[in-house]
Design an enzyme around this catalytic site. Structure first.
Site, short mmCIF file in Angstrom:
data_model
loop_
_atom_site.label_atom_id
_atom_site.label_comp_id
_atom_site.label_asym_id
_atom_site.label_seq_id
_atom_site.Cartn_x
_atom_site.Cartn_y
_atom_site.Cartn_z
N VAL A 57 0.81 -1.23 0.00
CA VAL A 57 0.00 0.00 0.00
C VAL A 57 0.85 1.28 0.00
O VAL A 57 0.31 2.36 -0.22
CB VAL A 57 -0.99 0.04 1.19
CG1 VAL A 57 -2.10 -0.98 0.99
CG2 VAL A 57 -0.28 -0.14 2.52
N TYR A 149 2.71 5.03 15.65
CA TYR A 149 1.46 4.37 15.23
C TYR A 149 0.25 5.14 15.76
O TYR A 149 -0.69 5.44 15.00
CB TYR A 149 1.49 2.94 15.75
CG TYR A 149 0.22 2.15 15.56
CD1 TYR A 149 -0.13 1.62 14.33
CD2 TYR A 149 -0.63 1.90 16.66
CE1 TYR A 149 -1.29 0.86 14.18
CE2 TYR A 149 -1.77 1.14 16.51
CZ TYR A 149 -2.11 0.62 15.26
OH TYR A 149 -3.25 -0.12 15.12
N ALA A 152 -0.12 8.34 13.92
CA ALA A 152 -0.59 8.13 12.55
C ALA A 152 -2.08 7.83 12.52
O ALA A 152 -2.83 8.34 11.68
CB ALA A 152 0.20 7.00 11.90
N1 LIG Z 1 -5.60 -6.33 15.99
C1 LIG Z 1 -5.92 -5.29 16.77
O1 LIG Z 1 -6.05 -5.43 18.00
C2 LIG Z 1 -6.15 -3.94 16.15
C3 LIG Z 1 -6.63 -2.93 16.97
C4 LIG Z 1 -6.88 -1.68 16.43
C5 LIG Z 1 -6.63 -1.46 15.08
N2 LIG Z 1 -6.13 -2.45 14.31
C6 LIG Z 1 -5.87 -2.14 12.90
O2 LIG Z 1 -6.56 -3.07 12.11
C7 LIG Z 1 -5.86 -3.26 10.88
C8 LIG Z 1 -5.61 -4.73 10.67
O3 LIG Z 1 -4.90 -5.21 11.79
P1 LIG Z 1 -4.71 -6.76 12.10
O4 LIG Z 1 -4.72 -6.90 13.55
O5 LIG Z 1 -5.62 -7.57 11.26
O6 LIG Z 1 -3.19 -6.88 11.63
P2 LIG Z 1 -2.33 -8.09 11.09
O7 LIG Z 1 -2.93 -9.39 11.44
O8 LIG Z 1 -0.95 -7.79 11.50
O9 LIG Z 1 -2.47 -7.88 9.52
C9 LIG Z 1 -1.98 -6.70 8.96
C10 LIG Z 1 -2.27 -6.73 7.49
O10 LIG Z 1 -1.69 -5.55 6.91
C11 LIG Z 1 -0.87 -5.98 5.84
N3 LIG Z 1 0.24 -5.07 5.59
C12 LIG Z 1 1.20 -4.65 6.44
N4 LIG Z 1 2.03 -3.82 5.79
C13 LIG Z 1 1.58 -3.72 4.52
C14 LIG Z 1 1.98 -3.00 3.37
N5 LIG Z 1 3.06 -2.18 3.36
N6 LIG Z 1 1.25 -3.12 2.22
C15 LIG Z 1 0.19 -3.92 2.20
N7 LIG Z 1 -0.25 -4.63 3.25
C16 LIG Z 1 0.45 -4.52 4.38
C17 LIG Z 1 -0.37 -7.35 6.22
O11 LIG Z 1 0.03 -8.01 5.05
P3 LIG Z 1 1.32 -8.95 4.93
O12 LIG Z 1 0.78 -10.33 4.97
O13 LIG Z 1 1.86 -8.57 3.60
O14 LIG Z 1 2.25 -8.62 6.07
C18 LIG Z 1 -1.63 -7.92 6.83
O15 LIG Z 1 -2.51 -8.39 5.83
C19 LIG Z 1 -4.58 -2.43 10.99
O16 LIG Z 1 -4.76 -1.20 10.33
C20 LIG Z 1 -4.42 -2.22 12.48
O17 LIG Z 1 -3.71 -1.05 12.76
C21 LIG Z 1 -5.88 -3.69 14.80
#
Ligand SMILES: NC(=O)c1ccc[n+]([C@@H]2O[C@H](COP(=O)([O-])OP(=O)(O)OC[C@H]3O[C@@H](n4cnc5c(N)ncnc54)[C@H](OP(=O)(O)O)[C@@H]3O)[C@@H](O)[C@H]2O)c1
Length: 254
Positions: A57, A149, A152
């Site tokens: 992205v 983070y 951002a």
């Molecule tokens: N989990 C939580 O507790 C939580 C809480 C609040 C907010 N969030 C937000 O929710 C969203 C998803 O989080 P998640 O917990 O599902 O995270 P996750 O399991 O770590 O997955 C992150 C996703 O982002 C992708 N990604 C990372 N860097 C990237 C890049 N440069 N280009 C394209 N894709 C990229 C990863 O793909 P790869 O396979 O390529 O690494 C993966 O698919 C994020 O924005 C996070 O900040 C999560």
């Protein structure tokens, strides 16, 4: 809904859950990942209703190409979910400028540029479109260990209000402000299942969110049910986090 979605970061976690539930509901999806082989099973299960695309992205040309894939394959793009994001733990005082910049790039600038690419299509099509950012409670309280983070994500929530203003009336822009989520990566943040349960017990609803509980709110914001919602930051955090001083205070609340 019969909509066309673009979901970033569909390889795992929230993005994967959302892509699967949207596909299971009969919609069409451009699912993206940095390594598209991680999306092979989606393509095998859902056939013509899914396109899998390599997308970092932070690459503007790749973002435009992913949007073009939706238009070429399905004729339009109704919903963008800017889900890709995250950050490693780092010490604000000593982390390198490069690490800070990378985290802000992934969590603020990249969603902005993917949104720009999506908006350029949505403005030109009947019915416009809807953009949902996946934000975090880290943007609304101190975020020790993940300062860049949190900053951002705070920026992302502000960005939503401006884009909603500039891109109305054709495009609605909102964010889901997620609390702690029980993804497959949760143990990296909180520890084993007992620790995850203990962390969950600090939330008023008594547990972490399940990924689908965040995904359903993103789907709500994208849907006609939210037709008058734009520029909103929707808290989905189970009631939030208690102020830390309450645990130490010795005053009887009555
Ligand atoms: N989990 C939580 O507790 C939580 C809480 C609040 C907010 N969030 C937000 O929710 C969203 C998803 O989080 P998640 O917990 O599902 O995270 P996750 O399991 O770590 O997955 C992150 C996703 O982002 C992708 N990604 C990372 N860097 C990237 C890049 N440069 N280009 C394209 N894709 C990229 C990863 O793909 P790869 O396979 O390529 O690494 C993966 O698919 C994020 O924005 C996070 O900040 C999560």
């Amino acid at each position: 809904m019969n909509k066309v979605w673009l979901i970033t970061g569909s390889s795992r976690g929230l993005g994967r859950q959302l892509a699967e539930s949207v596909l299971a509901a009969g919609d069409r999806v451009v699912a993206t990942a940095r390594r598209p082989e991680q999306l092979k099973d989606l393509a095998e299960t859902y056939g013509d209703r899914v396109r899998t695309v390599a997308l970092d992205v932070t690459d503007p040309a790749a973002a435009h190409a992913a949007v073009s894939t939706a238009v070429d394959a399905f004729g339009r793009l109704d919903v963008l979910v800017n889900n890709a994001g995250g950050a490693p733990r780092s010490d604000a005082a000593t982390a390198s400028p490069r690490l800070h910049a990378k985290i802000v790039e992934l969590n603020l600038l990249a969603p902005f540029l993917v949104a720009q690419a999506a908006n350029s299509v949505m403005q030109q099509q009947d019915g416009g479109g809807s953009i949902v950012m996946v934000s975090s409670v880290s943007g609304h309280r101190p975020s020790p260990g993940t300062a860049a983070y949190g900053a951002a994500k705070a920026g992302l929530d502000n960005l939503v209000t401006t884009l909603a203003f500039e891109w109305a009336p054709k495009v609605r822009v909102n964010s889901v402000v997620a609390g702690m989520v029980h993804t497959e990566q949760a143990h990296l943040h909180y520890g084993d299942e007992a620790a995850i349960a203990a962390v969950g017990a600090t939330v008023p609803l008594g547990r972490l969110a399940e990924p689908e509980e965040i995904g359903r709110c993103a789907a709500f914001l994208a849907s006609p049910l939210a037709s008058y919602v734009s520029g909103a930051n929707l808290d989905v955090h189970g009631g939030g986090e208690a102020p830390a001083f309450l645990a130490a205070a010795r005053v009887d609340p009555d």
